[in-house]
Design an enzyme around this catalytic site. Sequence first.
Site, PDB file in Angstrom:
ATOM      1  N   CYS A   2      27.757 -42.097  68.674  1.00 18.47           N
ATOM      2  CA  CYS A   2      27.572 -40.918  68.410  1.00 18.47           C
ATOM      3  C   CYS A   2      28.232 -39.947  69.385  1.00 18.47           C
ATOM      4  O   CYS A   2      29.024 -40.543  70.204  1.00 18.47           O
ATOM      5  CB  CYS A   2      26.022 -40.639  68.870  1.00 18.47           C
ATOM      6  SG  CYS A   2      24.672 -41.597  68.083  1.00 18.47           S
ATOM      7  N   ARG A  27      32.592 -39.100  65.240  1.00 21.97           N
ATOM      8  CA  ARG A  27      31.716 -40.299  65.890  1.00 21.97           C
ATOM      9  C   ARG A  27      30.443 -40.380  65.121  1.00 21.97           C
ATOM     10  O   ARG A  27      29.630 -41.448  65.577  1.00 21.97           O
ATOM     11  CB  ARG A  27      31.551 -39.832  67.392  1.00 21.97           C
ATOM     12  CG  ARG A  27      32.564 -39.646  67.905  1.00 21.97           C
ATOM     13  CD  ARG A  27      32.362 -39.569  69.474  1.00 21.97           C
ATOM     14  NE  ARG A  27      31.811 -40.520  69.996  1.00 21.97           N
ATOM     15  CZ  ARG A  27      32.319 -41.515  70.768  1.00 21.97           C
ATOM     16  NH1 ARG A  27      33.571 -41.534  70.832  1.00 21.97           N
ATOM     17  NH2 ARG A  27      31.509 -42.236  71.398  1.00 21.97           N
ATOM     18  N   TRP A  74      25.002 -40.871  64.805  1.00 23.29           N
ATOM     19  CA  TRP A  74      25.215 -42.183  63.799  1.00 23.29           C
ATOM     20  C   TRP A  74      24.107 -43.174  64.101  1.00 23.29           C
ATOM     21  O   TRP A  74      24.261 -43.725  65.207  1.00 23.29           O
ATOM     22  CB  TRP A  74      26.640 -42.652  64.098  1.00 23.29           C
ATOM     23  CG  TRP A  74      26.924 -43.936  63.499  1.00 23.29           C
ATOM     24  CD1 TRP A  74      26.788 -45.190  63.702  1.00 23.29           C
ATOM     25  CD2 TRP A  74      27.529 -43.641  62.154  1.00 23.29           C
ATOM     26  NE1 TRP A  74      27.261 -45.996  62.757  1.00 23.29           N
ATOM     27  CE2 TRP A  74      27.727 -45.177  61.792  1.00 23.29           C
ATOM     28  CE3 TRP A  74      27.644 -42.679  61.276  1.00 23.29           C
ATOM     29  CZ2 TRP A  74      28.265 -45.341  60.392  1.00 23.29           C
ATOM     30  CZ3 TRP A  74      28.374 -43.395  59.817  1.00 23.29           C
ATOM     31  CH2 TRP A  74      28.521 -44.313  59.620  1.00 23.29           C
ATOM     32  N   ASN A 100      24.282 -41.736  73.948  1.00 26.99           N
ATOM     33  CA  ASN A 100      25.305 -42.269  72.791  1.00 26.99           C
ATOM     34  C   ASN A 100      25.078 -43.809  73.465  1.00 26.99           C
ATOM     35  O   ASN A 100      25.171 -43.877  74.721  1.00 26.99           O
ATOM     36  CB  ASN A 100      26.518 -41.731  72.786  1.00 26.99           C
ATOM     37  CG  ASN A 100      27.466 -42.987  72.264  1.00 26.99           C
ATOM     38  OD1 ASN A 100      27.250 -43.696  71.312  1.00 26.99           O
ATOM     39  ND2 ASN A 100      28.703 -43.071  72.715  1.00 26.99           N
ATOM     40  N   GLY A 101      24.624 -44.687  72.528  1.00 26.39           N
ATOM     41  CA  GLY A 101      24.485 -46.188  73.087  1.00 26.39           C
ATOM     42  C   GLY A 101      23.375 -46.685  72.435  1.00 26.39           C
ATOM     43  O   GLY A 101      22.716 -46.375  71.562  1.00 26.39           O
ATOM     44  N   GLU A 483      41.748 -61.462  52.838  1.00 29.46           N
ATOM     45  CA  GLU A 483      41.715 -60.181  53.511  1.00 29.46           C
ATOM     46  C   GLU A 483      43.218 -59.872  54.001  1.00 29.46           C
ATOM     47  O   GLU A 483      43.484 -58.424  53.846  1.00 29.46           O
ATOM     48  CB  GLU A 483      40.825 -60.409  54.849  1.00 29.46           C
ATOM     49  CG  GLU A 483      40.615 -59.125  55.569  1.00 29.46           C
ATOM     50  CD  GLU A 483      40.159 -57.847  54.710  1.00 29.46           C
ATOM     51  OE1 GLU A 483      39.546 -57.820  53.590  1.00 29.46           O
ATOM     52  OE2 GLU A 483      40.395 -56.889  55.426  1.00 29.46           O
ATOM     53  N   LYS A 487      44.378 -56.028  52.864  1.00 32.06           N
ATOM     54  CA  LYS A 487      44.961 -55.234  53.649  1.00 32.06           C
ATOM     55  C   LYS A 487      46.488 -54.568  53.344  1.00 32.06           C
ATOM     56  O   LYS A 487      46.691 -53.528  53.210  1.00 32.06           O
ATOM     57  CB  LYS A 487      45.053 -55.679  55.111  1.00 32.06           C
ATOM     58  CG  LYS A 487      43.619 -55.706  55.932  1.00 32.06           C
ATOM     59  CD  LYS A 487      43.013 -54.156  56.130  1.00 32.06           C
ATOM     60  CE  LYS A 487      41.802 -53.967  55.045  1.00 32.06           C
ATOM     61  NZ  LYS A 487      40.658 -54.276  54.958  1.00 32.06           N
ATOM     62  N   GLU A 490      46.623 -52.667  49.968  1.00 31.62           N
ATOM     63  CA  GLU A 490      46.019 -51.387  49.708  1.00 31.62           C
ATOM     64  C   GLU A 490      46.697 -50.239  50.723  1.00 31.62           C
ATOM     65  O   GLU A 490      46.486 -48.977  50.447  1.00 31.62           O
ATOM     66  CB  GLU A 490      44.417 -51.423  49.994  1.00 31.62           C
ATOM     67  CG  GLU A 490      44.097 -51.746  51.522  1.00 31.62           C
ATOM     68  CD  GLU A 490      42.608 -51.727  51.836  1.00 31.62           C
ATOM     69  OE1 GLU A 490      41.791 -51.058  51.222  1.00 31.62           O
ATOM     70  OE2 GLU A 490      42.199 -52.541  52.593  1.00 31.62           O
ATOM     71  N   HIS A 506      49.082 -76.215  41.987  1.00 30.26           N
ATOM     72  CA  HIS A 506      48.482 -75.964  40.826  1.00 30.26           C
ATOM     73  C   HIS A 506      49.022 -74.651  39.898  1.00 30.26           C
ATOM     74  O   HIS A 506      48.434 -74.275  38.898  1.00 30.26           O
ATOM     75  CB  HIS A 506      47.060 -75.960  40.884  1.00 30.26           C
ATOM     76  CG  HIS A 506      46.451 -77.455  41.590  1.00 30.26           C
ATOM     77  ND1 HIS A 506      46.723 -78.474  41.011  1.00 30.26           N
ATOM     78  CD2 HIS A 506      46.117 -77.542  42.719  1.00 30.26           C
ATOM     79  CE1 HIS A 506      46.123 -79.421  41.867  1.00 30.26           C
ATOM     80  NE2 HIS A 506      45.854 -78.909  43.040  1.00 30.26           N
ATOM     81  N   LYS A 605      36.640 -44.310  50.384  1.00 31.57           N
ATOM     82  CA  LYS A 605      35.918 -44.866  51.430  1.00 31.57           C
ATOM     83  C   LYS A 605      34.723 -45.659  51.147  1.00 31.57           C
ATOM     84  O   LYS A 605      34.326 -46.467  51.352  1.00 31.57           O
ATOM     85  CB  LYS A 605      35.614 -43.834  52.734  1.00 31.57           C
ATOM     86  CG  LYS A 605      34.987 -44.747  53.883  1.00 31.57           C
ATOM     87  CD  LYS A 605      36.076 -45.667  54.603  1.00 31.57           C
ATOM     88  CE  LYS A 605      35.451 -46.521  55.602  1.00 31.57           C
ATOM     89  NZ  LYS A 605      36.535 -47.774  55.906  1.00 31.57           N
TER      90      LYS A 605
HETATM   91  C1  F6R Z   1      39.148 -52.626  51.679  1.00 31.98           C
HETATM   92  C2  F6R Z   1      37.774 -51.740  51.670  1.00 31.98           C
HETATM   93  C3  F6R Z   1      37.326 -52.061  50.341  1.00 31.98           C
HETATM   94  C4  F6R Z   1      35.705 -52.069  50.642  1.00 31.98           C
HETATM   95  C5  F6R Z   1      34.809 -52.157  49.347  1.00 31.98           C
HETATM   96  C6  F6R Z   1      33.521 -52.396  49.770  1.00 31.98           C
HETATM   97  O1  F6R Z   1      39.761 -52.243  52.943  1.00 31.98           O
HETATM   98  O2  F6R Z   1      37.494 -50.977  52.391  1.00 31.98           O
HETATM   99  O3  F6R Z   1      37.515 -53.109  49.611  1.00 31.98           O
HETATM  100  O4  F6R Z   1      35.403 -53.190  51.420  1.00 31.98           O
HETATM  101  O5  F6R Z   1      34.984 -51.084  48.682  1.00 31.98           O
HETATM  102  O6  F6R Z   1      32.870 -51.469  50.615  1.00 31.98           O
HETATM  103  P1  F6R Z   1      31.351 -51.520  51.262  1.00 31.98           P
HETATM  104  O7  F6R Z   1      31.679 -52.464  52.308  1.00 31.98           O
HETATM  105  O8  F6R Z   1      31.340 -50.085  51.820  1.00 31.98           O
HETATM  106  O9  F6R Z   1      30.625 -52.035  50.022  1.00 31.98           O
END
Ligand code: F6R
Length: 610
Positions: A2, A27, A74, A100-101, A483, A487, A490, A506, A605
């Site tokens: 927060c 935050r 948050w 915050n904590g 993963e 990364k 994307e 294969h 996001k």
């Molecule tokens: C990759 C990324 C996305 C999310 C996916 C699921 O860096 O951010 O692949 O992981 O859209 O999002 P959440 O976890 O919010 O359901």
Amino acid sequence: MCGIIGYIGDQASAPIIIKGLKRLEYRGYDSAGIAVLKDGGLQLIRREGKLSNLEAALNLKEMTATLGIGHTRWATHGAPSEVNAHPHLDCTQKIAVVHNGIIENFHQLRHELSGRGHDLRSQTDTEVIAHLIEEAFTGDLYQAVKDALTHIEGSFALAVISSDSPDMLVGARKDSPLIIGVSPKAFFVASDIPAILDYTREIVLLENGEIARLSPQGYLIEQLDGTPVSRKSMTIDWDISAAEKGGFEDFMLKEIHEQPAAVRETLRGRIDENGRVGRVGLDDLGLDDDELRSLKKITIVACGTSLHAGMLAKQVIERWARLPVEVDCSSEFRYRDPILDEGTLVVAITQSGETADTLAGVRIAAELGAKVLAVTNVVGSTITRESDGVLYTFAGPEIGVAATKTLMAQMTALNLFGLLLAQARGRSNHEFAATVAELQRIPEKIASILENTAVLEDWAKTYHQVTDLLFLGRGFSYPMAMEGALKLKEISYIHAEGYPAGEMKHGPIALINPGLPIVVLAPKDSVYEKIVSNIHEAKARGATILAIATVGDKDILSQVEGVFYIPETLETLTPLLSVVPMQLLAYYIAKLRDCNVDQPRNLAKSVTVE
Ligand code: F6R
């Protein structure tokens, strides 16, 4: 995570606090509030939602008090709502606290305070602090805060004011950040530097276990045990945007560096004094031991990076609890007529708690009679309202679109869940205690990786112009290979694939042409010899191998073009370390390609549409 701010000086505090909160909104942004002096008492205004809702509720012209505190939240304990927003007041409504904590022993403190007649109005952990200060107050607010803090376990950064002490602002911290801002006629406390950069560039950093008493004339700092502290201020020359990112170039890099804290906060209060996973910090789980014992199957649903956490959780849960686990991406699960019943627990992993496909999966599970456990980073998100229980991760808000610290927190929480499940099913053994102990060492091991990135920066310089890159892993490293590839694609827009190394022969091995870079996750684990064979197969076809290996593994040096060493750890926890160099490699490559790492093209996001 927060944001808190406090002001004492010769100007009206409210506009300064609101401006500061805007700078801290990164935050947390689910609710906000402010408390200032008014007519010998306190004026408290709080609103659910974004800071703009609070701003709209204020009449700043009438708020002339020169002492005040503010908070942007948050949520960690208690859903986002007006009553749970900070500041929190004591019973007399004379003391106001922003925090915050996480207060680990708040259940016990709440129970004790209620027993002594206190009226606790919110579901937050913070409110107990206001009531403890009320009990300790005998005329000296500063001493009362000090006394109250002796009862508190957990992390805190606090700002406290009282209408009985109109010339005093108190700040204190342990394991959550707090700074003091110094200007000729005013003093500030804040969670972070950007909050006060519009007013002063003179900053004093408060250290762990310190408390500060501020007045319009000056400030003094002590340790909580009363030992005086003398510390010089420093001058900050960052601009606001750099300051919001904590001096890092991008939120993504900042969030990669916040991963030790994400692990620590997610473990906080969840390990008992016997070194076992305890239930105290898991009070939203919604599943008692009998229910955990009677499960026949677990089905995990998730998307993207969260799906990779799910793939890892399958292996962890099957190893510890010996319970069959299926993993499915939510967008497939929802249309494949899944076989679920009362014996199935559906674990839905989503950092945002709002991903449309995962929510659809949860609704199908509920219709079919399965219990649903949500693993999420956002208190009060849609998934928390539609699930039977919640396993929270405590990574704090993630601003960068690419998930980094939220994945780290998910992997931490799911390891805890695997152990809890095993404990409930009577499968505890000596490896469990070792795992719990090692989980607590993971933050420092991640920190050591973050201090030592030269090799990764070199790899990025050499390979940032390639068109394809492969990531290979086996066993616990396979989800992390996926993963690593995600990364990279994307944020750098380079074509990348993550693959289980043993599957290469294969088909995909046909892709290897001389010079193709392959990142191979080769930690010293139970499949180490197997992955070394896969390295030979790829090398024989001309691939360039970049290995992520365990420190001390000299043998691998002769087999590969480059090695990045990660610290030694247990096989089940290796992904929490091996993912970090891959995040950094993707980051460095993307930067060299001039990509916007915080907001990659075509992505959002949280994906709230199908
Ligand atoms: C990759 C990324 C996305 C999310 C996916 C699921 O860096 O951010 O692949 O992981 O859209 O999002 P959440 O976890 O919010 O359901």
